[in-house]
Every structure is written in structure tokens, then in C-alpha cells.
Design a protein around this motif. Structure first.
Motif, PDB file in Angstrom:
ATOM      1  N   VAL A  63     -25.710  45.047  23.379  1.00 33.99           N
ATOM      2  CA  VAL A  63     -26.906  44.781  24.174  1.00 33.99           C
ATOM      3  C   VAL A  63     -28.148  44.512  23.325  1.00 33.99           C
ATOM      4  N   VAL A  64     -28.223  45.110  22.142  1.00 31.78           N
ATOM      5  CA  VAL A  64     -29.408  44.938  21.298  1.00 31.78           C
ATOM      6  C   VAL A  64     -28.974  44.771  19.856  1.00 31.78           C
ATOM      7  N   GLU A  65     -29.566  43.799  19.182  1.00 33.65           N
ATOM      8  CA  GLU A  65     -29.339  43.602  17.753  1.00 33.65           C
ATOM      9  C   GLU A  65     -30.667  43.880  17.057  1.00 33.65           C
ATOM     10  N   GLN A  66     -30.654  44.851  16.158  1.00 37.49           N
ATOM     11  CA  GLN A  66     -31.885  45.377  15.590  1.00 37.49           C
ATOM     12  C   GLN A  66     -31.942  45.185  14.075  1.00 37.49           C
ATOM     13  N   ASN A  67     -33.093  44.748  13.584  1.00 31.70           N
ATOM     14  CA  ASN A  67     -33.275  44.607  12.147  1.00 31.70           C
ATOM     15  C   ASN A  67     -33.291  45.967  11.453  1.00 31.70           C
ATOM     16  N   LEU A  68     -32.788  45.996  10.223  1.00 32.56           N
ATOM     17  CA  LEU A  68     -32.925  47.174   9.375  1.00 32.56           C
ATOM     18  C   LEU A  68     -34.028  46.915   8.358  1.00 32.56           C
TER      19      LEU A  68
ATOM     20  N   HIS B 109     -27.827  43.314  10.485  1.00 32.25           N
ATOM     21  CA  HIS B 109     -28.451  43.760  11.721  1.00 32.25           C
ATOM     22  C   HIS B 109     -27.611  44.869  12.336  1.00 32.25           C
ATOM     23  N   ARG B 110     -28.293  45.803  12.940  1.00 32.03           N
ATOM     24  CA  ARG B 110     -27.602  46.900  13.617  1.00 32.03           C
ATOM     25  C   ARG B 110     -27.370  46.534  15.086  1.00 32.03           C
ATOM     26  N   LEU B 111     -26.136  46.688  15.559  1.00 34.00           N
ATOM     27  CA  LEU B 111     -25.830  46.449  16.963  1.00 34.00           C
ATOM     28  C   LEU B 111     -25.829  47.765  17.741  1.00 34.00           C
ATOM     29  N   ILE B 112     -26.441  47.725  18.895  1.00 38.07           N
ATOM     30  CA  ILE B 112     -26.378  48.844  19.825  1.00 38.07           C
ATOM     31  C   ILE B 112     -25.623  48.364  21.065  1.00 38.07           C
TER      32      ILE B 112
END
Length: 304
Positions: free
Chosen positions: A165-170, A267-270
Motif C-alpha cells: 500500500v505504501v512505498e517509503q523512502n529510507l 524503498h521500504r514497502l508497507i
């Protein structure tokens, strides 16, 4: 015979007066009298007899009223139970990483609830408490303490469906006086010589960061292991070391330097996690479908 007749009988038997019963039931006295007369005709017996200015139950009336009262009680109990079940069907039980509460989850719920018309009953959300890290959240899901979980993919459990649902930068975070603090971007290879605040194995980010640093040819020296993103940020801002965390809104409120990672690109996936074969209430099914229909990862690389 109908339910209304039984209700009239029950009230009349208690107050023993047609006028008082009519006031309680908000109907006219002739309405009650007509209803009781028809009930007596159907049963073939008199239920009430005069006693001075009032009326009392006959022996036959006492017998019938006892059974009717029991039937009314069972019906009322069943009706209340049905209402409770209907209320449960309108509840969405959610467990989530705390970082999602800064923006993504509240906005998603708002968009979902406002998609209902004014005449429709809006679903209610119940947020299940947890320790805030992905493994604990997934345990809540497996123990059926929640219907939907938003967290990292900790494992490939055969009973869990994952939907990104969300791809987040580290980003790299450092104290303001750290040697790396003024960099515009950083190669993580250059961070290996510094002590770091890392994630414990119970965190979903732990395995991801191990993969990330494996691309750098080494692992950082961990001075402390913690479970949550906010804990890493707090320890770094206190000067204990540096750390790699998701780019979160609350980082800007701390005395930190926030540095984009140039290499490796990651990228971190949630995910939205649900149990396979688990009964979902209509409200939960509607929310799951809404999330799937409205989620576009290319537009979700963001701070959360």
C-alpha cells in the motif's frame, strides 16, 4: 394473534387499568379494548375480569400471560443480540504501524467514510493496541484480534495475504554535530565506520536493512537495537549514534540531520495484511476493497 396484542396484554396485566395502559402505550383506550377482545375470541377464553374499577387476569389469563411474557422476553433478547451482531458487522478492526497514523491511514479512512452517502450508515473503526512493530502487529492478526493489519512483511506466512500500500523512502539520520551531518546525500558505505542505532530482529525493517548493507559490503556496528522507527530517531537525536529509518514527518521535529541515501537505492514497502479464509465483516470487506482500488504505489512514495 400478533406481537402488538401480546404487548398490550403484558402492559394491561401490570397496570390493571385500560386508561393507564393507554397512556403508557400512547394509544386510545378503545384500541386496547378492541385488541384484547379479538385476542380473547381467538383463544376462546376470557383473559381479564372486572375487579372494582380495575381489571385482573383470570386463571386462564394468568397462564397465557406467563407464556406470552416469556415469549416477549426471548424475542427482545434475540432482537438485542441481532442488533449487537449488526453493530459488529459495521466495525473494521485495524492494527497498524504508528508511522502510518501521521498521514496515510487517517486520510485513507477519511476518504473511505466520505464515499458513503448521507443515508448510509458509516462503518466504525476500532484500533487494536500492539507494541507498534510489525511482528507484534502480525501476531494480533494471526490471533484474530484484528481484521486488517498495516505493517512490513516479516515472513511469508501461508495464512496471510499481503497487498503493498505504501512505498517509503529510507534516509540516514545523524545528530546535528555529526561529521556526516552536512552532506547533501550519502553512500551507505561511508557510514560503516560509525556506530549506529539499528533495528532488533522483531522489527520488519531489520531484515530489509541487512539486505541493504549487504550491498555495501559490510554491516555497521550496532550500539543499540530498538524495535520502532521513532525509537531510532530519539536515540540518534540524543547523540548515541546514526541510523537508517523511513522518511517520516516527525523526523523534522527532532534535532537531526536528514540525509537522502544515494546508494544503495532502496524503498521500504508497507503492506495491508489479511488472513486467508478469515470471515470479514461487510464493513471490513468494503474497506479492503477500497484500499486495493485506490492504492497506486507510484503515487505513494512519500513521508508517512
Amino acid at each position: 394473534m400478533n406481537l402488538q396484542q401480546l404487548e398490550y396484554l403484558s402492559i394491561l396485566a401490570k397496570v390493571q387499568n385500560y386508561t393507564q395502559a393507554a397512556k403508557i402505550l400512547h394509544v386510545t383506550q378503545p384500541t386496547i379494548s378492541y385488541s384484547i377482545t379479538n385476542l380473547e375470541k381467538e383463544l376462546g377464553t376470557e383473559l381479564f375480569e372486572k375487579h372494582g374499577r380495575n381489571i385482573v387476569l383470570t386463571k386462564q389469563g394468568e397462564l397465557f400471560n406467563k407464556g406470552a411474557s416469556q415469549a416477549l422476553q426471548i424475542l427482545n433478547n434475540t432482537t438485542e443480540e441481532l442488533k449487537r451482531e449488526q453493530n459488529k458487522d459495521n466495525v473494521v478492526k485495524v492494527a497498524s504501524l504508528r508511522t502510518l497514523f501521521y498521514s496515510w491511514l487517517p486520510n485513507t479512512i477519511k476518504n473511505f467514510t466520505t464515499s458513503f452517502s448521507p443515508s448510509e450508515i458509516q462503518p466504525k473503526f476500532k484500533f487494536t493496541s500492539s507494541n507498534g512493530y510489525s511482528k507484534a502487529i502480525l501476531n494480533n492478526l494471526l490471533e484474530i484480534n484484528c481484521d486488517i493489519a498495516f505493517c512490513s512483511k516479516v515472513n511469508n506466512h501461508p495464512d496471510i495475504d499481503y497487498f503493498p500500500v505504501v512505498e517509503q523512502n529510507l534516509v540516514l539520520i545523524t545528530p546535528l554535530d555529526h561529521p556526516l551531518a552536512d552532506l547533501e546525500s550519502v553512500d551507505l558505505v561511508d557510514t560503516l565506520k560509525y556506530k549506529q542505532i539499528t533495528f532488533s530482529p522483531t522489527s520488519g525493517l531489520s531484515s530489509e536493512l541487512k539486505q541493504l548493507f549487504s550491498l555495501c559490503g559490510g554491516m555497521p556496528e550496532s550500539i543499540y537495537e530498538v524495535e520502532e522507527d521513532e525509537a531510532v530517531a530519539g536515540m540518534v537525536s540524543a547523540g548515541f549514534g546514526i541510523g537508517v529509518v523511513p522518511d517520516m514527518y516527525n523526523l523534522k521535529s527532532l534535532p537531526l540531520s536528514i540525509i537522502p541515501i544515494r546508494f544503495p537505492v532502496w524503498h521500504r514497502l508497507i503492506y495491508m495484511a489479511t488472513l486467508k479464509g478469515h470471515y470479514q465483516t461487510p464493513a471490513s470487506r468494503a474497506f479492503i476493497n477500497f484500499v486495493k482500488e485506490t492504492t497506486h504505489l507510484k503515487n505513494n512514495i512519500t513521508q508517512i
